[in-house]
Design an enzyme around this catalytic site. Structure first.
Site, PDB file in Angstrom:
ATOM      1  N   GLY A  24       0.813  -1.214   0.000  1.00  0.00           N
ATOM      2  CA  GLY A  24       0.000   0.000   0.000  1.00  0.00           C
ATOM      3  C   GLY A  24       0.841   1.256   0.000  1.00  0.00           C
ATOM      4  O   GLY A  24       0.509   2.243   0.663  1.00  0.00           O
ATOM      5  N   GLY A  28      -1.019   7.902   1.341  1.00  0.00           N
ATOM      6  CA  GLY A  28      -1.171   7.937   2.788  1.00  0.00           C
ATOM      7  C   GLY A  28       0.108   7.646   3.541  1.00  0.00           C
ATOM      8  O   GLY A  28       1.197   8.079   3.162  1.00  0.00           O
ATOM      9  N   ILE A  29      -0.031   6.876   4.622  1.00  0.00           N
ATOM     10  CA  ILE A  29       1.148   6.577   5.430  1.00  0.00           C
ATOM     11  C   ILE A  29       2.075   5.591   4.718  1.00  0.00           C
ATOM     12  O   ILE A  29       3.245   5.477   5.076  1.00  0.00           O
ATOM     13  CB  ILE A  29       0.778   6.055   6.828  1.00  0.00           C
ATOM     14  CG1 ILE A  29      -0.025   4.759   6.756  1.00  0.00           C
ATOM     15  CG2 ILE A  29       0.040   7.113   7.621  1.00  0.00           C
ATOM     16  CD1 ILE A  29      -0.255   4.134   8.131  1.00  0.00           C
ATOM     17  N   GLY A  30       1.569   4.902   3.691  1.00  0.00           N
ATOM     18  CA  GLY A  30       2.424   4.000   2.929  1.00  0.00           C
ATOM     19  C   GLY A  30       3.500   4.742   2.169  1.00  0.00           C
ATOM     20  O   GLY A  30       4.684   4.385   2.222  1.00  0.00           O
ATOM     21  N   TYR A 172     -24.353  -6.577   8.908  1.00  0.00           N
ATOM     22  CA  TYR A 172     -23.106  -5.927   8.496  1.00  0.00           C
ATOM     23  C   TYR A 172     -23.003  -4.524   9.068  1.00  0.00           C
ATOM     24  O   TYR A 172     -23.926  -3.714   8.969  1.00  0.00           O
ATOM     25  CB  TYR A 172     -23.009  -5.844   6.976  1.00  0.00           C
ATOM     26  CG  TYR A 172     -21.697  -5.252   6.507  1.00  0.00           C
ATOM     27  CD1 TYR A 172     -20.521  -5.977   6.615  1.00  0.00           C
ATOM     28  CD2 TYR A 172     -21.634  -3.954   5.999  1.00  0.00           C
ATOM     29  CE1 TYR A 172     -19.303  -5.442   6.209  1.00  0.00           C
ATOM     30  CE2 TYR A 172     -20.421  -3.414   5.587  1.00  0.00           C
ATOM     31  CZ  TYR A 172     -19.261  -4.162   5.702  1.00  0.00           C
ATOM     32  OH  TYR A 172     -18.063  -3.626   5.315  1.00  0.00           O
TER      33      TYR A 172
END
Length: 311
Positions: A24, A28-30, A172
């Site tokens: 990922g 983002g944080i990836g 769900y």
């Protein structure tokens, strides 16, 4: 390593000669994790589902750090065949992997089942990374100071594993499904470390919580009032992606961090702040639950681990 130190980007040790896989890594944080590691001379394999976006992210990092050593490889954490192909290609190409950061994830999606019939959060956030780790573990074990870092969330604290309804077919809830997958991350990461120690393996397994980070993850699959609330939280509470990446970067690089640690921001409710060791939720340390999840994950992924059960 103490619970009160102010570990920051300045503390990231030199990573020359080390190869890190970040799942990922296209946003983002990836991508923030990728950039922080590349700045310290690590070779980072950006494992992404969308290669085009991965290449764009790589170009952005290279623009800021022209000397960064980066490569983009495709993996779809939802698809176990894709996970196997990625691992096979790593092995075929003779890549020596020092650190695996299990970072990719989905959050608050509508109910969806994968082609193998697994609920999307559980498949992406847990099963794909369980399989990837098992397929690469022998490669990691031959390196100096090898590590597996699995990224969880604060939401693991309000979750349970629904062994009688893993796909949430009866009822769900986006939050319950996401929380279940994040609890599975902690159970897996801690159980992995126990089994590695029992086997005398040099690999350390750690788990992290990045805190509340302002990325598109919270809002990409939401709408209406919920999206407005999450956007407000991003503006008022969240830290930036670089700060959110620090926990997993510390877990991957700090020479003093021990296997079996759970690192999270030091601030209120673990939402923001410097990364330090914290106690996971009691549900995440339940040994019987961890063993049951482990055995089930081996069955669902078809990836057995040659590790003894911890006693």
């Amino acid at each position: 390593m103490t619970a009160t130190d102010n570990w920051s980007t300045a503390d990231i040790p030199d990573q020359t000669g080390r190869t890190v896989i970040v799942t990922g890594a296209n946003g983002g944080i990836g991508v923030a994790t990728t950039e922080l590691l590349a700045r310290r001379a690590a070779h980072v394999i950006m494992a992404v589902r969308d290669v085009s976006r991965g290449r764009q992210a790589r170009a952005g990092v290279l623009e800021r750090h022209p000397g960064a050593s980066l490569e983009v490889r495709r993996i779809d954490m939802v698809d176990l065949d894709s996970v196997r192909k990625f691992a096979d290609d790593i092995r075929r190409d003779g890549v020596e992997v020092d650190v695996l950061i299990n970072n990719a994830g989905v959050m608050l999606t509508p109910r969806q089942l994968t082609p193998q019939g697994h609920e999307l959060h559980f498949a992406t956030n847990h099963l794909g990374h369980f399989a990837l780790t098992g397929l690469l573990l022998d490669i990691l074990a031959h390196r100096k100071d090898p590590r597996v870092v699995t990224v969880s969330s604060l939401m693991h604290r309000a979750a349970r594993i629904r062994f009688d309804d893993l796909t949430h077919a009866r009822r769900y809830s986006r939050f319950a499904a996401y929380g279940q997958s994040k609890l599975a991350n902690v159970l897996f990461g801690l159980e992995l470390d126990r089994r590695l120690r029992a086997a005398g393996s040099p690999v350390r397994s750690l788990v992290t919580n990045p805190g509340y980070v302002a990325t598109g993850l919270q809002t990409s699959h939401t709408a209406g009032v919920l999206r407005l609330m999450l956007r407000a939280g991003n503006r008022l509470i969240a830290q930036d992606a670089t700060s959110g990446a620090l926990a997993q970067v510390r877990a991957a690089t700090d020479p003093d961090v021990e296997g079996g640690r759970f690192l999270a921001p030091e601030g209120w409710w673990e939402l923001r702040g410097h990364p330090h060791p914290v106690r996971p939720a009691p549900a995440a340390t339940a040994l019987d639950t961890a063993r049951q999840l482990w055995e089930l994950s081996e069955q669902l992924t078809g990836v057995p681990y040659d590790l003894p059960a911890a006693t």
